[in-house]
Scaffold this motif. Sequence first.
Motif, mmCIF file in Angstrom:
data_model
loop_
_atom_site.group_PDB
_atom_site.id
_atom_site.type_symbol
_atom_site.label_atom_id
_atom_site.label_comp_id
_atom_site.label_asym_id
_atom_site.label_seq_id
_atom_site.Cartn_x
_atom_site.Cartn_y
_atom_site.Cartn_z
ATOM 1 N N TRP A 713 8.500 -40.484 -14.800
ATOM 2 C CA TRP A 713 8.335 -39.049 -15.031
ATOM 3 C C TRP A 713 8.206 -38.312 -13.701
ATOM 4 O O TRP A 713 8.876 -37.295 -13.471
ATOM 5 C CB TRP A 713 7.102 -38.782 -15.898
ATOM 6 N N VAL A 714 7.344 -38.800 -12.814
ATOM 7 C CA VAL A 714 7.145 -38.146 -11.521
ATOM 8 C C VAL A 714 8.436 -38.190 -10.714
ATOM 9 O O VAL A 714 8.844 -37.197 -10.090
ATOM 10 C CB VAL A 714 5.983 -38.806 -10.755
ATOM 11 N N TYR A 715 9.105 -39.337 -10.710
ATOM 12 C CA TYR A 715 10.369 -39.488 -9.980
ATOM 13 C C TYR A 715 11.401 -38.478 -10.476
ATOM 14 O O TYR A 715 12.096 -37.833 -9.680
ATOM 15 C CB TYR A 715 10.878 -40.913 -10.168
ATOM 16 N N THR A 716 11.497 -38.336 -11.797
ATOM 17 C CA THR A 716 12.470 -37.409 -12.370
ATOM 18 C C THR A 716 12.113 -35.965 -12.051
ATOM 19 O O THR A 716 12.972 -35.188 -11.622
ATOM 20 C CB THR A 716 12.547 -37.609 -13.894
ATOM 21 N N ALA A 717 10.851 -35.600 -12.268
ATOM 22 C CA ALA A 717 10.442 -34.208 -12.067
ATOM 23 C C ALA A 717 10.582 -33.793 -10.603
ATOM 24 O O ALA A 717 11.158 -32.748 -10.288
ATOM 25 C CB ALA A 717 9.006 -34.016 -12.551
ATOM 26 N N PHE A 718 10.079 -34.615 -9.684
ATOM 27 C CA PHE A 718 10.152 -34.271 -8.266
ATOM 28 C C PHE A 718 11.596 -34.273 -7.775
ATOM 29 O O PHE A 718 11.968 -33.502 -6.892
ATOM 30 C CB PHE A 718 9.324 -35.244 -7.438
ATOM 31 N N GLY A 719 12.420 -35.127 -8.344
ATOM 32 C CA GLY A 719 13.800 -35.243 -7.905
ATOM 33 C C GLY A 719 14.706 -34.119 -8.359
ATOM 34 O O GLY A 719 15.878 -34.071 -7.976
ATOM 35 N N ARG A 720 14.195 -33.185 -9.181
ATOM 36 C CA ARG A 720 15.036 -32.059 -9.619
ATOM 37 C C ARG A 720 15.138 -30.984 -8.544
ATOM 38 O O ARG A 720 15.926 -30.038 -8.677
ATOM 39 C CB ARG A 720 14.466 -31.425 -10.891
ATOM 40 N N ALA A 721 14.336 -31.073 -7.478
ATOM 41 C CA ALA A 721 14.330 -30.043 -6.438
ATOM 42 C C ALA A 721 15.338 -30.372 -5.355
ATOM 43 O O ALA A 721 15.340 -31.485 -4.813
ATOM 44 C CB ALA A 721 12.928 -29.923 -5.833
ATOM 45 N N ALA A 722 16.186 -29.412 -5.015
ATOM 46 C CA ALA A 722 17.180 -29.611 -3.964
ATOM 47 C C ALA A 722 16.675 -29.168 -2.598
ATOM 48 O O ALA A 722 16.956 -29.806 -1.584
ATOM 49 C CB ALA A 722 18.469 -28.869 -4.315
ATOM 50 N N ARG A 723 15.908 -28.048 -2.549
ATOM 51 C CA ARG A 723 15.465 -27.518 -1.260
ATOM 52 C C ARG A 723 13.952 -27.395 -1.147
ATOM 53 O O ARG A 723 13.398 -27.576 -0.071
ATOM 54 C CB ARG A 723 16.097 -26.138 -1.027
ATOM 55 N N HIS A 724 13.293 -27.057 -2.246
ATOM 56 C CA HIS A 724 11.850 -26.818 -2.173
ATOM 57 C C HIS A 724 11.164 -27.346 -3.429
ATOM 58 O O HIS A 724 11.658 -27.169 -4.549
ATOM 59 C CB HIS A 724 11.549 -25.327 -2.026
ATOM 60 N N LEU A 725 9.998 -27.984 -3.231
ATOM 61 C CA LEU A 725 9.184 -28.493 -4.329
ATOM 62 C C LEU A 725 7.754 -28.006 -4.145
ATOM 63 O O LEU A 725 7.133 -28.265 -3.109
ATOM 64 C CB LEU A 725 9.212 -30.026 -4.353
ATOM 65 N N SER A 726 7.243 -27.295 -5.140
ATOM 66 C CA SER A 726 5.819 -26.953 -5.194
ATOM 67 C C SER A 726 5.187 -27.752 -6.325
ATOM 68 O O SER A 726 5.752 -27.833 -7.427
ATOM 69 C CB SER A 726 5.610 -25.457 -5.457
ATOM 70 N N VAL A 727 4.035 -28.348 -6.057
ATOM 71 C CA VAL A 727 3.319 -29.129 -7.061
ATOM 72 C C VAL A 727 1.998 -28.427 -7.349
ATOM 73 O O VAL A 727 1.123 -28.372 -6.483
ATOM 74 C CB VAL A 727 3.070 -30.573 -6.600
ATOM 75 N N VAL A 728 1.879 -27.855 -8.526
ATOM 76 C CA VAL A 728 0.619 -27.256 -8.976
ATOM 77 C C VAL A 728 -0.230 -28.402 -9.507
ATOM 78 O O VAL A 728 -0.013 -28.899 -10.611
ATOM 79 C CB VAL A 728 0.878 -26.176 -10.038
ATOM 80 N N HIS A 729 -1.206 -28.814 -8.718
ATOM 81 C CA HIS A 729 -1.798 -30.141 -8.845
ATOM 82 C C HIS A 729 -3.248 -30.074 -9.320
ATOM 83 O O HIS A 729 -4.111 -29.553 -8.620
ATOM 84 C CB HIS A 729 -1.715 -30.823 -7.475
ATOM 85 N N GLY A 730 -3.480 -30.607 -10.526
ATOM 86 C CA GLY A 730 -4.843 -30.670 -11.028
ATOM 87 C C GLY A 730 -5.219 -32.015 -11.599
ATOM 88 O O GLY A 730 -6.218 -32.132 -12.321
ATOM 89 N N VAL A 731 -4.442 -33.058 -11.297
ATOM 90 C CA VAL A 731 -4.709 -34.370 -11.889
ATOM 91 C C VAL A 731 -5.387 -35.327 -10.913
ATOM 92 O O VAL A 731 -5.618 -36.497 -11.253
ATOM 93 C CB VAL A 731 -3.409 -35.013 -12.427
ATOM 94 N N GLU A 732 -5.668 -34.886 -9.701
ATOM 95 C CA GLU A 732 -6.385 -35.669 -8.710
ATOM 96 C C GLU A 732 -5.743 -37.046 -8.522
ATOM 97 O O GLU A 732 -4.558 -37.155 -8.276
ATOM 98 C CB GLU A 732 -7.865 -35.764 -9.100
ATOM 99 N N GLN A 733 -6.531 -38.116 -8.653
ATOM 100 C CA GLN A 733 -6.031 -39.464 -8.354
ATOM 101 C C GLN A 733 -5.087 -40.019 -9.416
ATOM 102 O O GLN A 733 -4.493 -41.076 -9.223
ATOM 103 C CB GLN A 733 -7.206 -40.425 -8.177
ATOM 104 N N ALA A 734 -4.956 -39.315 -10.553
ATOM 105 C CA ALA A 734 -4.036 -39.798 -11.588
ATOM 106 C C ALA A 734 -2.595 -39.810 -11.113
ATOM 107 O O ALA A 734 -1.789 -40.621 -11.581
ATOM 108 C CB ALA A 734 -4.160 -38.941 -12.847
ATOM 109 N N LEU A 735 -2.232 -38.917 -10.192
ATOM 110 C CA LEU A 735 -0.851 -38.875 -9.712
ATOM 111 C C LEU A 735 -0.489 -40.112 -8.895
ATOM 112 O O LEU A 735 0.489 -40.804 -9.228
ATOM 113 C CB LEU A 735 -0.612 -37.598 -8.921
ATOM 114 N N PRO A 736 -1.213 -40.449 -7.827
ATOM 115 C CA PRO A 736 -0.848 -41.679 -7.103
ATOM 116 C C PRO A 736 -1.005 -42.932 -7.953
ATOM 117 O O PRO A 736 -0.252 -43.888 -7.787
ATOM 118 C CB PRO A 736 -1.806 -41.685 -5.910
ATOM 119 N N ARG A 737 -1.955 -42.928 -8.883
ATOM 120 C CA ARG A 737 -2.119 -44.095 -9.750
ATOM 121 C C ARG A 737 -0.917 -44.261 -10.669
ATOM 122 O O ARG A 737 -0.440 -45.386 -10.898
ATOM 123 C CB ARG A 737 -3.407 -43.957 -10.562
#
Length: 764
Positions: A713-737
Amino acid sequence: MSTDPETTETASHPGEPADETGAGTGGDERVRTPGDAGAAEEPAPGAAGGSGQDETEGTDGPAETESATGSGAADGGTADAGDGEGAAAQKSEAEAELAAQRVERERIERRKTEKKGPIEAGAKLSGQAADLLAAVRAVESGAKPVASAFSEPAPAPRRPAPEPVRRPESAAPPMVAAAPAAQSVAAVGAVLTEGGAPQALAPQAAAALGEGADARLRADPWLLLRIPGVRPEQADGFARALLGAECRPDDERRAHAVTVWLLEQAAVAGHTALEASALQAALAQRAVPDPEEAVRSTVAEGEALVFQDALEAEPPGGGESDEDGESRPVRVLMGLERYALAEESLADGLARLVNSVPKEDGSAQDWEGAAGSARGSAAELIRAVAGHGLVLHTGGEASRAEPATLLREARRLGVRAWAATHTPTGQEALLAALGPADAAGERADAALATVAGLLSGAEGPGRDADGALDLDLLIVLDAPQLDVETAALLVESLPDGGRLVLSGDPGVLLSAGPGRVFADLLAARMCPQIASRTPDPGPLGELVSSIGVGELPQVDAPGKEVVIVPVRDAGEAVHRTVQLVADSVPRAIGIPSDETQVITPGHGGAAGTRALNAALKERLNPGPGRFGGFDPGDRIVHSPAPGRAVPGRVVTADAEGLHLECAGAAVVVPRERVEQSVRHGWALTAHQAVGQRWPAVVVVLPGDAAGTLSRPWVYTAFGRAARHLSVVHGVEQALPRAVAEITAKPRTTRLPVLLRPQVPTTEG
């Protein structure tokens, strides 16, 4: 690699407004990009402030949020330092925005209750009938998934709605069935009313059950489960109302219907078959007294098929048993006929491609000359295609240049080569990869089609006298999106001696329909596999490539290619997302709002697509929604068939329906289909976004989305950006895990077993 949570450090000017993308001049804010907290910091790419909001989540619609009274909240990009407005003004703006969102949601609810037709009738229902109609409507519109017996339990205390459930069907445009006769619909409606079900379901029931639907439904009330969205407990209530004392839990009709329903839910979850033990356990959970007998009876009635697949290629002593005369271990699988036939047909077709000699459509010297004019992995791909009927190609976004080179060189050799993508935007990406050099020769877009258009005959080379596609080489991009039925249709359509290249990124989310065709073929190692050595460029390419191998690193983003915006709750996530799309990204990055796409894990919840789309519409294209909830200029996503999502924009509406512009093509959606197939598209899920890219992407990760994240899911979502990616981040350590530990959910398929006896294993 372990990572620290993304944090924003505010320097000595906390009272000045901060800009998420660093365009403001007040406040020396610094942010750490995903991964290494001790690495160098980029000045001012994020802001930790914002109007704190308490989140309440509902399952069917966006939850309302209330602005808290926290002081000193930065407004993250809505004003520069020179504006001279304090925190109070910023707070007022946030409250006004949230109030507008509440007004918009209330207006939508009022509009729904005022609609004419079936929805109006349903709004007047109450109790079980209202619940049943609401469940069916929610599934039809994609707003609520079909409950799957094979999904993981929801973690406490809250969980956003999962990805929309798609009925597993072929990617080819379905044939438009004739509407059931009014007399048949009326008769079915009478039976539904008698059983306490909403009469508004009569058209779906009549279409699903066919001729004599009313008599069939009266004789077997559990056939109501044939309507998508109906659950066993709802069908049980309907049966009790019709059958009275004759309605029993051990009724054989109920066992049959629930067994088939469970197999359909398994297909929705991506399985082409289900282990018999898992099916029996699920039947027991649905209060079927004798699950084993229910399975046997369903097989005897021809409503399901049973398979015994060996767990190893050959027994130790050869034959079907070992030296002690014991049979080798097998697994017993159950499946629906449509997927069993599709998987067997696909295996036969793939074996035909692998074992046949490709058509002589160019000398070896010609193919070698074409390979010599290419570079790196593109040359390897051309050489592999020259001598094989089936070739697999893997790589990221930058690797699209390699199948594009193959297409160009093959056509220069006189080969009837075509490329198929899943969406029109995929065609645009391939044209960009072909480059302007093709303008001097044959038009590149003359050899491009969508998969659905190719199979339906609306696009592509057409069919020859034998019914096969009139081509020599077919290149299919974004191959992981192929479900088993679509793949079977494609392979069946190839002529004898034809070549097939499947190209895609194995790290993205799997297909919406059942099967894991591309992954199964990669694991089978039955044909040449060319892995691209072309890396995706820049900080975004580095980040996405690292996620693909399970790491979330610190990346150097001097041009603010990657920005992290920490948030405390879902309400703040919505507020920040609107600021990014409407103001910060256009002003600081130079990418307009129309070219910025929001991606979030699900449709429901306080920061799902519905809540985000309501907020973004209010800011970017406010209006009364007079065309079934839409206004001219609204960004939308159109689903012409289950599992397909095409972005577009509303043009107008008239008696014919809603007029859209999708990838430059005019589309008219009939009025009765708008609610089921069109939704606002400023915010999408990752499943809807797969296979497409935008100049800028804002990925929203509210705290209650932590349980839904995975590496694909993260790979797909982040990979949709061609020039700029903003991550509105509220999941803390759940993302790297999630990136490090949570891989794709397994799918049960039979394709690897079916391929074993038919094709040799290769190591290329």
